[in-house]
Design a protein around this motif. Structure first.
Motif, PDB file in Angstrom:
ATOM      1  N   ASP A   1       0.769  -1.148   0.005  1.00  0.00           N
ATOM      2  CA  ASP A   1       0.100   0.015  -0.143  1.00  0.00           C
ATOM      3  C   ASP A   1       1.035   0.953   0.089  1.00  0.00           C
ATOM      4  OD1 ASP A   1      -1.864   2.105   0.424  1.00  0.00           O
ATOM      5  OD2 ASP A   1      -3.043   0.878   1.870  1.00  0.00           O
ATOM      6  N   PRO A   2       0.912   2.187  -0.993  1.00  0.00           N
ATOM      7  CA  PRO A   2       1.789   3.192  -1.111  1.00  0.00           C
ATOM      8  C   PRO A   2       1.414   4.137   0.023  1.00  0.00           C
ATOM      9  CG  PRO A   2       0.340   2.944  -3.094  1.00  0.00           C
ATOM     10  CD  PRO A   2       0.250   1.837  -2.330  1.00  0.00           C
ATOM     11  N   MET A   3      -0.060   4.319   0.185  1.00  0.00           N
ATOM     12  CA  MET A   3      -0.424   5.343   1.235  1.00  0.00           C
ATOM     13  C   MET A   3       0.069   4.913   2.522  1.00  0.00           C
ATOM     14  SD  MET A   3      -2.378   7.892   1.903  1.00  0.00           S
ATOM     15  CE  MET A   3      -3.319   7.965   0.736  1.00  0.00           C
ATOM     16  N   ILE A   4       0.353   3.869   2.862  1.00  0.00           N
ATOM     17  CA  ILE A   4       0.908   3.167   4.218  1.00  0.00           C
ATOM     18  C   ILE A   4       2.404   3.834   4.114  1.00  0.00           C
ATOM     19  CG2 ILE A   4       1.907   1.434   5.568  1.00  0.00           C
ATOM     20  CD1 ILE A   4      -0.787   0.107   5.027  1.00  0.00           C
ATOM     21  N   ILE A   5       3.097   3.907   3.018  1.00  0.00           N
ATOM     22  CA  ILE A   5       4.501   4.141   2.942  1.00  0.00           C
ATOM     23  C   ILE A   5       4.573   5.760   3.327  1.00  0.00           C
ATOM     24  CG2 ILE A   5       6.775   4.445   1.418  1.00  0.00           C
ATOM     25  CD1 ILE A   5       6.134   1.557   2.616  1.00  0.00           C
ATOM     26  N   GLU A   6       3.780   6.327   2.402  1.00  0.00           N
ATOM     27  CA  GLU A   6       3.703   7.837   2.660  1.00  0.00           C
ATOM     28  C   GLU A   6       3.376   8.436   4.058  1.00  0.00           C
ATOM     29  OE1 GLU A   6       0.772  11.806   0.928  1.00  0.00           O
ATOM     30  OE2 GLU A   6       0.798   9.645  -0.041  1.00  0.00           O
ATOM     31  N   LEU A   7       2.517   7.770   4.547  1.00  0.00           N
ATOM     32  CA  LEU A   7       2.353   8.218   5.995  1.00  0.00           C
ATOM     33  C   LEU A   7       3.170   7.767   6.934  1.00  0.00           C
ATOM     34  CD1 LEU A   7      -1.498   7.124   6.195  1.00  0.00           C
ATOM     35  CD2 LEU A   7      -0.606   9.256   6.216  1.00  0.00           C
ATOM     36  N   SER A   8       3.976   6.424   6.672  1.00  0.00           N
ATOM     37  CA  SER A   8       4.890   6.105   7.549  1.00  0.00           C
ATOM     38  C   SER A   8       5.991   7.170   7.307  1.00  0.00           C
ATOM     39  CB  SER A   8       5.448   4.985   7.124  1.00  0.00           C
ATOM     40  OG  SER A   8       4.516   3.840   7.313  1.00  0.00           O
ATOM     41  N   ARG A   9       6.609   7.653   6.141  1.00  0.00           N
ATOM     42  CA  ARG A   9       7.521   8.725   6.196  1.00  0.00           C
ATOM     43  C   ARG A   9       7.387   9.889   6.802  1.00  0.00           C
ATOM     44  NH1 ARG A   9       8.388   6.905  -0.358  1.00  0.00           N
ATOM     45  NH2 ARG A   9      10.168   5.442   0.246  1.00  0.00           N
ATOM     46  N   ASP A  10       5.849  10.421   6.916  1.00  0.00           N
ATOM     47  CA  ASP A  10       5.357  11.657   7.504  1.00  0.00           C
ATOM     48  C   ASP A  10       5.510  11.381   9.173  1.00  0.00           C
ATOM     49  OD1 ASP A  10       5.284  12.752   5.131  1.00  0.00           O
ATOM     50  OD2 ASP A  10       3.292  12.491   5.011  1.00  0.00           O
ATOM     51  N   TYR A  11       5.218  10.194   9.494  1.00  0.00           N
ATOM     52  CA  TYR A  11       4.677  10.295  10.828  1.00  0.00           C
ATOM     53  C   TYR A  11       5.763   9.108  11.745  1.00  0.00           C
ATOM     54  CZ  TYR A  11       0.428  13.014   9.936  1.00  0.00           C
ATOM     55  OH  TYR A  11      -0.324  13.940   9.490  1.00  0.00           O
ATOM     56  N   PHE A  12       6.142   7.990  11.099  1.00  0.00           N
ATOM     57  CA  PHE A  12       6.808   7.163  11.944  1.00  0.00           C
ATOM     58  C   PHE A  12       8.378   6.995  11.519  1.00  0.00           C
ATOM     59  CE2 PHE A  12       2.612   6.038  11.556  1.00  0.00           C
ATOM     60  CZ  PHE A  12       2.191   5.267  12.924  1.00  0.00           C
ATOM     61  N   GLY A  13       9.060   8.118  10.983  1.00  0.00           N
ATOM     62  CA  GLY A  13      10.475   8.348  10.920  1.00  0.00           C
ATOM     63  C   GLY A  13      11.028   7.212   9.655  1.00  0.00           C
ATOM     64  N   MET A  14      10.073   6.870   8.926  1.00  0.00           N
ATOM     65  CA  MET A  14      10.652   5.794   7.804  1.00  0.00           C
ATOM     66  C   MET A  14      11.593   6.533   7.011  1.00  0.00           C
ATOM     67  SD  MET A  14       8.981   3.190   5.266  1.00  0.00           S
ATOM     68  CE  MET A  14       7.924   2.309   6.538  1.00  0.00           C
ATOM     69  N   SER A  15      11.720   7.834   6.579  1.00  0.00           N
ATOM     70  CA  SER A  15      12.570   8.395   5.961  1.00  0.00           C
ATOM     71  C   SER A  15      13.840   8.282   6.514  1.00  0.00           C
ATOM     72  CB  SER A  15      12.219   9.832   5.742  1.00  0.00           C
ATOM     73  OG  SER A  15      11.053  10.105   5.125  1.00  0.00           O
ATOM     74  N   ASP A  16      14.084   8.595   7.752  1.00  0.00           N
ATOM     75  CA  ASP A  16      15.160   8.374   8.368  1.00  0.00           C
ATOM     76  C   ASP A  16      16.020   6.920   8.374  1.00  0.00           C
ATOM     77  OD1 ASP A  16      15.235  11.087   9.395  1.00  0.00           O
ATOM     78  OD2 ASP A  16      13.952  10.370  11.259  1.00  0.00           O
ATOM     79  N   LEU A  17      15.139   6.050   8.154  1.00  0.00           N
ATOM     80  CA  LEU A  17      15.665   4.630   8.229  1.00  0.00           C
ATOM     81  C   LEU A  17      16.029   4.459   6.615  1.00  0.00           C
ATOM     82  CD1 LEU A  17      12.642   2.658   9.650  1.00  0.00           C
ATOM     83  CD2 LEU A  17      14.897   3.236  10.981  1.00  0.00           C
ATOM     84  N   GLU A  18      15.780   5.295   5.726  1.00  0.00           N
ATOM     85  CA  GLU A  18      16.137   5.065   4.485  1.00  0.00           C
ATOM     86  C   GLU A  18      17.432   5.596   4.205  1.00  0.00           C
ATOM     87  OE1 GLU A  18      12.570   5.136   1.488  1.00  0.00           O
ATOM     88  OE2 GLU A  18      11.993   6.499   3.114  1.00  0.00           O
TER      89      GLU A  18
END
Length: 327
Positions: free
Chosen positions: A166-183
């Motif tokens: 689900d691309p929506m989950i990835i988008e929200l994860s980057r905004d709210y769960f710090g996924m961008s930092d993991l990348e």
């Protein structure tokens, strides 16, 4: 003033999905994924997107509430829907942030604030890198990245590759769960590479194979039916490098099953045992951890060596693994 919306959790058959908070600790019952507690109040944060998702009023919980217990307050930070999930909510509390999916309000990811650990099956995945070869690790069912956060915390050199449909989950994860930092690469060179797509697709692989594969695939609060088929596991195993292993969240037990019952009543563990005869291990998490089954392919590791090589919080837990044999 923020809008206040009552939230209730209606248990699915075969699962006890509600939780209560006492003394800052999470006490959880039987479930494949956690769920919001019945005794909670949800505040729609200004600008948090809460108006995008409406739900009919729900009656107050019928369970008697102890005088010292008070409802936990939650802030709704975002709410949306997608082609894959009718309900996607990001919910915040003083203790953690949650990714909540489907009408049963199952929690599919947690980002703790006061501790590193989730006190659930996600913690088990941290023990996998200690018993696999050097190489990339796949996360099939990435969600908002709970497992990735934990694994990179303790094994910062890991190359994690996650699949989320689900691309929506990835988008929200980057905004709210710090996924961008993991990348982003850690000081030790580890990182998370995110792929949007079917985790069971033949293309979900890497050249040379994975050193480890973590499988955590659920839909509507239930493990996806493909994981109850032997052929699925044989195909996943083909994506491993020599001596690689698969670790699986197999979901919870049926409501009618007692804590002493055999794993054989869990269809996913049974399929795994048939796919990997003599090469499967399992354990059952304690009731306070969620009463999930987790499974591990390959020969049973030396438990003493394994215990000494994982974070201290897991040293006793890894000794609970036992071989899984067909009755």
């Amino acid at each position: 003033m923020a809008t206040v919306t009552p939230v209730t959790a209606s248990p699915l058959r075969g699962q006890l999905l509600h939780r209560h908070y006492r003394g800052g600790r999470v006490h959880s019952k039987r479930q494949p994924h956690r769920c919001l507690p019945r005794t909670s109040r949800l505040y729609c944060a200004p600008g948090g997107g809460g108006g995008e998702l409406s739900a009919p009023p729900t009656p107050p919980a019928t369970e008697e509430q102890a005088p010292q217990e008070r409802p936990e307050d939650f802030n709704l930070l975002a709410a949306n829907r997608s082609d894959f999930n009718e309900i996607i909510m990001v919910i915040d509390s003083p203790a953690a942030r949650y990714l909540v999916l489907d009408h049963n309000k199952n929690i599919h990811s947690i980002l703790p604030k006061t501790t590193v650990w989730t006190n659930s099956y996600w913690d088990e995945f941290v023990s996998l890198p200690a018993i696999i070869p050097l190489g990339p690790v796949a996360l099939l069912g990435l969600g908002a990245g709970t497992a990735a956060h934990l694994m990179l915390k303790f094994w910062p050199w890991l190359q994690l590759i996650g699949w989320e449909i689900d691309p929506m989950i990835i988008e929200l994860s980057r905004d709210y769960f710090g996924m961008s930092d993991l990348e982003k690469a850690t000081e030790s060179g580890g990182s998370l590479s995110v792929h949007v797509g079917d985790a069971l697709s033949p293309s979900a692989t890497v050249e040379g194979g994975f050193a480890g594969i973590v499988v955590d695939l659920f839909c509507d609060g239930k493990i996806i039916p493909q994981l109850q088929e032997v052929e699925t596991w044989l195909q996943i195993a083909k994506k491993l490098m020599p001596d690689g292993r698969i670790m699986v969240n197999c979901g919870g037990a049926d409501a009618e099953e007692s804590l002493a019952s055999s794993w054989v009543q869990n269809a996913t563990v049974k399929a795994l045992c048939s796919a990997f005869p003599g090469q499967l291990n399992w354990k059952r998490l304690s009731e306070k951890e969620s009463v999930n089954y987790v499974a591990l392919t390959g020969p049973l590791p030396d438990l003493g060596e394994w215990s000494a090589s994982v974070p201290s919080e897991l040293s006793t837990k890894v000794k609970q693994w036992v071989p899984c044999e067909l009755a």
